[in-house]
Scaffold this active site. Structure first.
Site, short mmCIF file in Angstrom:
data_model
loop_
_atom_site.label_atom_id
_atom_site.label_comp_id
_atom_site.label_asym_id
_atom_site.label_seq_id
_atom_site.Cartn_x
_atom_site.Cartn_y
_atom_site.Cartn_z
N GLY A 17 0.82 -1.19 0.00
CA GLY A 17 0.00 0.00 0.00
C GLY A 17 0.87 1.26 0.00
N GLY B 193 2.14 3.11 2.37
CA GLY B 193 3.33 3.13 3.22
C GLY B 193 4.46 2.34 2.60
N ASP C 73 -9.15 -1.28 0.23
CA ASP C 73 -10.03 -0.12 0.33
C ASP C 73 -10.30 0.56 -1.01
OD1 ASP C 73 -10.53 -0.22 3.06
OD2 ASP C 73 -8.64 0.77 3.53
N GLY D 96 -12.99 0.48 6.01
CA GLY D 96 -13.03 1.76 5.32
C GLY D 96 -12.89 2.90 6.32
N HIS E 287 -11.97 -8.70 10.19
CA HIS E 287 -10.89 -9.20 9.34
C HIS E 287 -11.30 -10.22 8.30
CE1 HIS E 287 -8.51 -7.09 12.29
NE2 HIS E 287 -7.51 -7.15 11.44
#
Lengths: 356, 356, 356, 356
Positions: free
Chosen positions: C108, C110, C133, C176, C277
């Site tokens: 993602g 990061g 997301d 989200g 999860h």
């Protein structure tokens, strides 16, 4: 012959399959007229009924929920009218007005108790047991249980990939306030590393020790815990008070509680999933569709043969029945010598016990 | 203790769950060494084996197929080497070379017969029954069956929407050459209007008449037919000869045959789906995962207790066992008085019978 | 050519499909040697790597999680060694020791930022975006999103039957935190009556009013709420203090908060499910498997063509790429003029707005 | 405003989602009256219609099929009445009698052509494209395709376990008479080793060679073949004559044909599964539910804005429309330079080509 059907208590996959089977069998084999009573016993008070024919039950076999609606808490013997009397007479009068010769009642323990009280008042009843918890004393299996187990197993399948990818401890909390059947079978089907049941108080230390051992071996841990599981000698309820209210409140479930206990003791991240109501909704598994259909057909046979006051049961592969009088208040926990517990231990699945 | 495991015969959901349970229980409870033999008895001839430990069986519970591979037709007593002798001695010698104290054999009728012949030669065996057809004489249920039923039910769910949208007759042909269990439970779970079984020869005229009646009522018809079902007094094989070969050939299955018979008699379109091998592949249902795990654990118990020469069975909710000598060649058809047939008829599901 | 692959950040269905596609394409088309780095950038510090060949990636297409493991927080530029220097030089040195010509990094925002900082230090990188997301600025869709939406839709299907049977308000809280894509598409696919997004502050009064209206019409209400959704002008965090600790704590999620707000205003029961999860684990949908495979193949093309420093994207039906320098810190919320919001409103799905 | 809706052509997952979206949007946004016409254009001749309101479309989003029914072949311009004239005038007269201001027609190429001919006669039309084959010229994707791909992928998942356990060649024949999209995406999502498309004639020799190579390497082969795929320069139809009829007949599909060609060349067993109608029935995937809902909403917008004579399309993430006049007879095959073909080849998936 004119028969009423109602569904009481919580939602459960397979209710519609029972309604369909009862209706079809009564029409085909007895030429009966069938009337659906809406929202459990409440429909007898609100006079909410509708005819059930071949067309009304077409295509509902695989549908979750109940086309008749249900109600958790309506007991005509505990509702009181303006005159101070309970509402049972009113319910009975409406059943007579409809010309019902009897009632097929699909529900759990509570619903069966109410049904049983109508019998001496002249409204004969046949019961079909319903509980996703599979904790009824007189029957090997109940419909809805296999569907709930399947939801739990699928969730564990999903959580396992995340647990393994991150090296995490994942906790899945299942239904089962008093009996651990769903957690036990769901956990075994989903490959849980640890299964915690209401019947077997667990040791937080033993749980933490196992997680730490697995962590040390580069592993992850998948914990399947029933909502009614408890740590031996520990109180679950973390008392909390809200800033704007002095009343203590309940903080999540036992899964979240266990996470709070474990996290400080481990370097892996601990995460909790609360499966909740998805376990009792949705389309029944094929197994449950067949079982519910068999239960419904058998209920119609009891009606046809005039064997009122009985509840359908399953023994091995065969349907049978027991008197309603023997049913009330008897539940079936996981016995501590149950074979599946031995299987679990033998496969190295921990039950959270202190001295193993 | 050193134990070998092999899987024989056709694929079946749950084989890996059995392998996992046997391996874990033997290691955890007996400290045994476990060796997997590849591709059924063939692995004893080709010397294809591999060690099975905790790591090897991790994560295989939900996987379809068998990590050991299987073989449909390898019988060492019927393979002959260069010297004219059969290969059983060779297989036995390799088992001795490995130092095996016994074998856990997971397979069907044929595999059990072979296993049974090794016993007097000094290779003790414990059997775990495997058949998606659920037609074994000594056990109520076998793993894989629930998964096959689920595939059939899901297919019927899908076909039903098309049948209803088009007003069609849809035929789904399921597995079941001799026994109709899959078609019966799958058909009931999928809401079939007609279920045709090997055990109950059907009448094409009765089938056509029912389809026509439903057609007249603006309905569609969903037929679930086992591959072994036959029309009473009618030969299935349409003899066909290819342009470039004089040999007569077989034309599709009984589903397609039935379609050819019905289409001229109806104005609705008739369509056939042959479900085929998707019924025996893929991830086992949670029910089958638990059942296969229990079977595997029980097999390990038989090994641990030295109860060789027996096959695991299920009676009601309990595992038990029978001598291998009683198993061979005994299959279990759907008896004509089976309760589920009465349920089917009672719900208006036709069994294709001429006089009903 | 020798290429390393790593997966960083949270779990996401399709990671293995990317690993497989990158590996197969690099081997088949470039004859490259491929090495998997375990647990994200952490593997460069712990020297945990393993070769990836045709055999290693066989059968992983449909598996959830990542065979390489992942790590949420390991940034070598923020880890400091005994000498006080950050660990990036150590990571770089290990990559040189391995002889890596470049890195394919799947992760993602990061993870991309970290990857981008290695570029000027001489370790060229190609990025593959990962976020369930679906909130990345430069790509129409990301893999894993469709799988998360499918989990939400299936849960709503299940909850709907219970909601309807009981006449309840059911709240499902989805992932989200900042972007509402999962709640929006999942809610639309699952037939939610109300969808509450982080991008569009809702009015508790409007929500309660709609529930009450539906209640009056004998209906139930299915609310799909993103974890990051907030009521306009209201603070979510109910400050609570534990009996044995003075620190205020967080009480469940926004779903439970909304339930507490709504329940006093309604006679129906309100129930909340926190999906958690299960939305990011498990087997990817076929759509995600194809998308992830395409992303992986495209990443291998960038490597083959020496187009380093870029991240794969999707525009319409085509894969493309953008410089890593343009990626960092740019996320994509649901714009208030997004067509699907108009669709929702047009179909009578409430977005919780005060004045509609 | 009074609008009619009809569904024509074959079944397709998502039809009900379109009907629901059109109905809700027309009622909510235009205050329109909506009437469903049953069984495609046939309903205009048989005068079979029914009102569609909020209640009628409740709960149908996730249902397969079409609540309105459909018809494959009813073209009022090709039905002739007693007077020798075609029936279009009769259909038109009934539409006028109903007072319809326009028609929303959901269907494939054939249905759009018929709809287009009604336009100049004074019955304005908006079209919604429907084809599970995804082969429409003017739109990137059509609803139902993702669902068909999912069925294929799930079947391949199941077949793969059996193929691997037995070391077999498994052939799965998918829909796709002219365009190979389902086989291509389904095959890629299901991890097929070989994908054979109508657009790319295959070489039996190349297919056999690859199977033999994999066999030699102890592997199995999973072949995904579209029903319209053909071997280059080879005639598919094995001419057969039945014993009791001189007419040549068709023998199974191309999958079975390929099995007959391959089996003599290989020592592994070859097995074929014909997926058939399960690909077009059943509940739509969440992706298809959203896409179908968007198509339906967009159709209602075209009606609202009076943009008649157009068909809804999808470009990238946006809905648009094209004139019906441009639609007819234009299909979209898999172009030989399609990126997904390059992905397939790059990953080592064979397309059955002779010289690779």
């Amino acid at each position: 012959m004119h028969i009423g059907i109602l569904t009481g208590g919580g939602d459960c996959p397979g209710l519609n399959a029972v309604i369909r089977a009862v209706t079809l069998a009564l029409i085909n084999e007895c030429g009966a007229r069938v009337t659906g009573i809406e929202r459990g016993f409440l429909g007898l008070l609100t006079r909410s009924v509708r005819p059930l024919g071949l067309r009304e039950v077409q295509g509902i076999l695989a549908q979750g929920g109940t086309i008749l609606g249900t109600h958790n808490r309506c007991d005509p013997f505990h509702y009181f009218g303006a005159d101070g009397a309970d509402c049972s007479a009113q319910a009975l009068a409406f059943a007579r007005e409809l010309g019902l010769d009897g009632l097929v009642v699909i529900g759990g323990d509570g619903t069966m108790s109410i049904a049983h009280r109508f019998e001496p008042l002249g409204l004969p009843v046949v019961g079909v047991p319903k509980t996703i918890d599979n904790d009824l004393a007189h029957t090997d299996r109940t419909f809805g249980f296999d569907s709930a187990v399947a939801v739990v197993a699928e969730a564990l399948d999903r959580l396992e990939t995340t647990a393994r990818s991150h090296g995490r401890v994942m906790i899945a909390e299942t239904m089962g306030r008093y009996a651990g059947w769903i957690a036990l079978e769901g956990g075994m089907a989903g490959g849980a590393d640890m299964i915690l049941l209401p019947e077997l108080p667990f040791s937080v230390e033993a749980v933490a020790r196992l997680c730490a051992e697995r962590e040390a071996g580069d592993g992850c841990t998948l914990i399947c815990i029933a909502e009614g599981a408890r740590a031996a000698g520990r109180e679950l309820t973390v008392r909390a008070t809200l800033a704007d209210s002095p009343d203590p409140i309940r903080l999540g479930g036992v899964g979240q509680w266990l996470q709070q206990q474990l996290q400080p003791l481990l370097s892996s991240e601990v995460r909790t999933t609360l499966l909740g109501h998805v376990q009792r909704g949705g389309s029944p598994t094929p197994y449950d569709r067949v079982l519910a259909t068999r239960f419904g057909y058998h209920a119609a046979q009891l009606v046809r043969r005039g064997e009122w006051g009985r509840m359908v049961t399953l023994h091995g592969e065969d349907c049978a029945s027991v008197p309603l009088s023997e049913v009330a208040g008897k539940s079936r926990n996981v016995p501590l010598d149950h074979p599946l517990l031995a299987v679990a231990r033998g496969l190295g699945v921990s039950l959270g016990e202190a001295h193993r």
